[in-house]
Motif scaffolding. Sequence first.
Motif, PDB file in Angstrom:
ATOM      1  N   GLY A 209      -3.393 101.107  39.847  1.00 42.41           N
ATOM      2  CA  GLY A 209      -3.566 102.316  40.720  1.00 42.41           C
ATOM      3  C   GLY A 209      -2.404 103.267  41.085  1.00 42.41           C
ATOM      4  O   GLY A 209      -1.226 102.575  41.474  1.00 42.41           O
ATOM      5  N   TYR A 210      -2.475 104.361  41.061  1.00 38.28           N
ATOM      6  CA  TYR A 210      -1.202 105.276  41.347  1.00 38.28           C
ATOM      7  C   TYR A 210      -1.168 105.659  42.754  1.00 38.28           C
ATOM      8  O   TYR A 210      -2.035 106.113  43.335  1.00 38.28           O
ATOM      9  CB  TYR A 210      -1.248 106.675  40.377  1.00 38.28           C
ATOM     10  N   GLU A 211      -0.062 105.214  43.365  1.00 31.73           N
ATOM     11  CA  GLU A 211       0.376 105.558  44.794  1.00 31.73           C
ATOM     12  C   GLU A 211       1.708 105.875  44.672  1.00 31.73           C
ATOM     13  O   GLU A 211       2.585 105.232  44.054  1.00 31.73           O
ATOM     14  CB  GLU A 211       0.199 104.507  45.708  1.00 31.73           C
ATOM     15  N   GLU A 212       2.315 107.220  45.271  1.00 34.36           N
ATOM     16  CA  GLU A 212       3.791 107.354  45.155  1.00 34.36           C
ATOM     17  C   GLU A 212       4.114 108.369  46.449  1.00 34.36           C
ATOM     18  O   GLU A 212       3.060 109.273  47.006  1.00 34.36           O
ATOM     19  CB  GLU A 212       4.006 108.133  43.857  1.00 34.36           C
ATOM     20  N   THR A 213       5.283 107.721  46.854  1.00 30.15           N
ATOM     21  CA  THR A 213       5.654 108.722  48.302  1.00 30.15           C
ATOM     22  C   THR A 213       5.813 110.144  47.663  1.00 30.15           C
ATOM     23  O   THR A 213       6.357 110.477  46.653  1.00 30.15           O
ATOM     24  CB  THR A 213       7.197 108.330  48.478  1.00 30.15           C
ATOM     25  N   GLY A 214       5.419 111.051  48.706  1.00 32.36           N
ATOM     26  CA  GLY A 214       5.467 112.339  48.434  1.00 32.36           C
ATOM     27  C   GLY A 214       4.228 112.950  47.620  1.00 32.36           C
ATOM     28  O   GLY A 214       4.356 114.214  47.588  1.00 32.36           O
ATOM     29  N   PHE A 215       3.071 112.255  47.049  1.00 38.04           N
ATOM     30  CA  PHE A 215       2.129 112.768  46.499  1.00 38.04           C
ATOM     31  C   PHE A 215       0.802 112.247  46.946  1.00 38.04           C
ATOM     32  O   PHE A 215       0.017 112.927  47.360  1.00 38.04           O
ATOM     33  CB  PHE A 215       2.420 112.334  45.008  1.00 38.04           C
TER      34      PHE A 215
END
Length: 359
Positions: free
Chosen positions: A132-138
């Motif tokens: 699953g997608y997890e990203e700092t700033g988003f």
Amino acid sequence: MNTPVQDQESGPPAPDGAPRAARADRAVVVERPGVHRLVEVERAEPGPGEARVAVYAAGVCASDREVYAGTRAEGYVRYPVVPGHEWSGTVEAVGPGVDAALVGRKVVGEGFRACLVCDRCREGATSLCGGGYEETGFTRPGAFADRLVLPARLLHVLDDRADLRSAALLEPAAVVAAAVSAGEPRPGERVAVVGAGTLGLLAVQLLAAVSPAELLVVDPRVRRAERALSMGAGEVRDPSGAEELRGRYDLVVETAGAPTTAHDSCLLARRGGRVVLTGLPEPGARGIDPVLLTVGQLTVRSVFGAPSAAWAHAVRAFDAGLLAPAALITHELPLAGFAEAVALVGSGDPDVGKVLLRP
């Protein structure tokens, strides 16, 4: 509770006349598309495995503009959010289980929060994480703030002499490092870079270090592209001027994400050549001719984000002086200048390069 504040670089009182709390920080929060506030938040303490970084500088890019405009693809942003995925800073505190020797070190950090247990992560391709997608700033709080808390495993330590202003560009440099590695450049080859934005100019610097026989930059903004000549490029052309060079290049690195650049990059490649796509085009972009791919036997790779290995590559190149991102920076604004920074990034002005926010 988050409360709006004015920009406070020198610690002036908050709007209600009260001094800022000793353990309060500022952050830019995009509540929803088109709506943002500069707020005061309680300073977070790092938990197990985490580190708290005092942000020195954070780059503003087209993805941040998409977050603000509401045009980022569904699933790749979660509102409300503190943007900022390109940053540099200094570790000021660590949580349980983290080496205390990190405190005081200059660092940058990966954005993707990979699961580390799926098949792709286990083979080292953390930017392809299936968890699953997890990203700092988003989807997680980013660096348009005084401080940032993140897993310490994502940090990359810089040389003590590193220029943190320049280091704020190491996130796009890591993407470029992933693209260059995927293209497998060899000394003496003919190489073209399509796009002269931040990614393109950083790509020129890394590719120049491989000693190509030719290094062309293609961009309709010729005045902007000419900056590449001081970074190792041998020639600059606009797209119409590059048409006569179709079929010439061993390797083409596309960095623009414009509607036609993936298609045009494949035309520049020689038969049996290699093309790496790093730009993220919007829906409706012109596709790649499948006949050209098959008959020309092209190898086409794509890059989205950067795995840990590419980050390590970029940091080593930066510490060694092979990457000099400072030349790309044209504007620096305080946190209160977020809206102005986003407008600059989307202005199309060829004199606007990398824009930084400086907490």
